[in-house]
Design an enzyme around this catalytic site. Structure first.
Site, PDB file in Angstrom:
ATOM      1  N   PRO A  74       0.825  -1.218   0.000  1.00 53.44           N
ATOM      2  CA  PRO A  74       0.000   0.000   0.000  1.00 53.44           C
ATOM      3  C   PRO A  74       0.855   1.262   0.000  1.00 53.44           C
ATOM      4  O   PRO A  74       1.832   1.380   0.746  1.00 53.44           O
ATOM      5  CB  PRO A  74      -0.815  -0.134   1.285  1.00 53.44           C
ATOM      6  CG  PRO A  74      -0.945  -1.598   1.467  1.00 53.44           C
ATOM      7  CD  PRO A  74       0.362  -2.182   1.006  1.00 53.44           C
ATOM      8  N   CYS A  75       0.432   2.232  -0.853  1.00 50.59           N
ATOM      9  CA  CYS A  75       1.267   3.415  -1.089  1.00 50.59           C
ATOM     10  C   CYS A  75       0.692   4.690  -0.485  1.00 50.59           C
ATOM     11  O   CYS A  75       1.265   5.762  -0.668  1.00 50.59           O
ATOM     12  CB  CYS A  75       1.439   3.609  -2.597  1.00 50.59           C
ATOM     13  SG  CYS A  75      -0.118   3.907  -3.475  1.00 50.59           S
ATOM     14  N   GLN A  76      -0.425   4.594   0.234  1.00 55.44           N
ATOM     15  CA  GLN A  76      -1.098   5.819   0.670  1.00 55.44           C
ATOM     16  C   GLN A  76      -0.206   6.711   1.535  1.00 55.44           C
ATOM     17  O   GLN A  76      -0.341   7.938   1.506  1.00 55.44           O
ATOM     18  CB  GLN A  76      -2.387   5.475   1.421  1.00 55.44           C
ATOM     19  CG  GLN A  76      -3.504   4.965   0.521  1.00 55.44           C
ATOM     20  CD  GLN A  76      -3.440   3.455   0.320  1.00 55.44           C
ATOM     21  OE1 GLN A  76      -2.407   2.833   0.554  1.00 55.44           O
ATOM     22  NE2 GLN A  76      -4.530   2.875  -0.112  1.00 55.44           N
TER      23      GLN A  76
END
Length: 326
Positions: A74-76
């Protein structure tokens, strides 16, 4: 080559690698809604797993005997659309991914993330883990519009191979890039039925109307209608809002290069989110195809011999494995 996909989402990365001839043997994610879509479109298993549990995950993944592990943690926490706080919790999953790789030690791995990850300490920590595990690393920031996707979307790819030189994929990646960005018209022709469309800007200091004669801006996890009070921006390629509409959910999935027979299930909010989170299928295919070109290159083993002098290949590999590479 047997491949396992971690943080698989609805399957963009898997589909691109499968399209290039790789055998996906299993996929893992924690988001059950996305897993349901994945299972609906693939025949191999897709299992719910908390990948922050490194020990359990490593045992289960190792049982699949993968030659390659792929995945986009996940890149958030890194994204320009998020808070840019790498210590927000999700950024830790990048190091979890690296630790799983170091425990399972497949011959290959591919990690995808937003381009901004190169400015983070989490990436530095992951790179250290990969190097200590014996991987040669090849880092690339790719513009999807140069890789068969009609979308201006920059993404970071880290490709690792045991006992290889750093930068080993550069000639194969660079030789495949297109000479110019792909526009929506290049990809769809006139089948979208529009010349211009609305994409909600992050701020009204930016334009919101785009032409199909340019790449789409990055497909995000939200898709908002055009507000009644939207004022034409100086950079909008139109003088009037008449006839301008946002793209539909399915049209956005097509821009992510999902095929038209790919079926999305679930509520609109979840589906929009998983489409925005996905790796564009053709971008994944581009990376996978570059790897197959490396594998089919009869000179890449000879290049190792040149790097280390007149030694046998086994001596080269042993020497490379024993020396730290920066």
């Amino acid at each position: 080559m047997r491949v396992v996909d971690l943080f698989c989402g609805c399957g963009g990365l898997s589909l691109g690698f499968q399209k290039a001839g790789f055998e996906i043997v299993c996929a893992y994610d924690k988001w059950e809604v996305a897993l349901e879509v994945y299972r609906h479109n693939f025949k191999h298993p897709a299992e719910k797993l908390d990948l922050s549990d490194i020990q359990t995950s490593s045992i289960l993944i190792d049982q699949r005997q993968p030659d390659m592990i792929i995945g986009g943690p996940p890149c958030q926490d890194f994204s320009s659309a998020g808070k840019r706080d790498e210590n927000g919790g999700r950024g830790d999953l990048t190091t979890c991914y690296a630790k799983i790789i170091s425990h399972v030690r497949p011959k290959w791995f591919v990690m995808e993330n937003v381009a901004r990850i190169v400015k983070t300490n989490k990436l530095l920590e992951a790179l250290r883990i990969f190097k200590e595990a014996g991987y040669g690393l090849s880092q690339h920031i790719l513009d999807a519009s140069l890789c068969g996707v009609p979308q201006k979307r920059k993404r970071f790819f880290l490709i690792g191979k045991l006992h290889e030189m750093d930068g080993f994929m550069e000639p194969f990646i660079n030789s495949g890039l297109a000479d110019k960005p792909m526009s929506l018209r290049d990809y769809f022709g006139d089948s979208l039925g529009v010349e211009f469309y609305y994409r909600h800007p992050r701020s009204y200091a930016r334009r919101g109307i785009f032409s199909i004669d340019e790449p789409s801006p990055t497909i995000r996890g939200v898709n908002r209608p055009m507000p009644e009070g939207y004022q034409i921006h100086a950079n909008d390629p139109v003088l009037s809002k008449e006839g301008i509409r946002p793209l539909t959910t399915l049209e956005r999935s097509y821009i992510q290069t999902f095929p038209r027979d790919f079926q999305f299930i679930g509520n609109k909010t979840d589906v929009e989110q998983m489409i925005g989170n996905a790796v564009p299928v053709n971008l994944a295919f581009f990376v996978a195809k570059s790897i197959t070109q490396y594998l089919g290159n009869p000179h890449h083993q000879r290049n190792l011999e040149i790097e280390f002098g007149k030694r046998t290949l086994d001596e080269c590999l042993a020497l490379y494995a024993s020396e730290p590479r920066g």
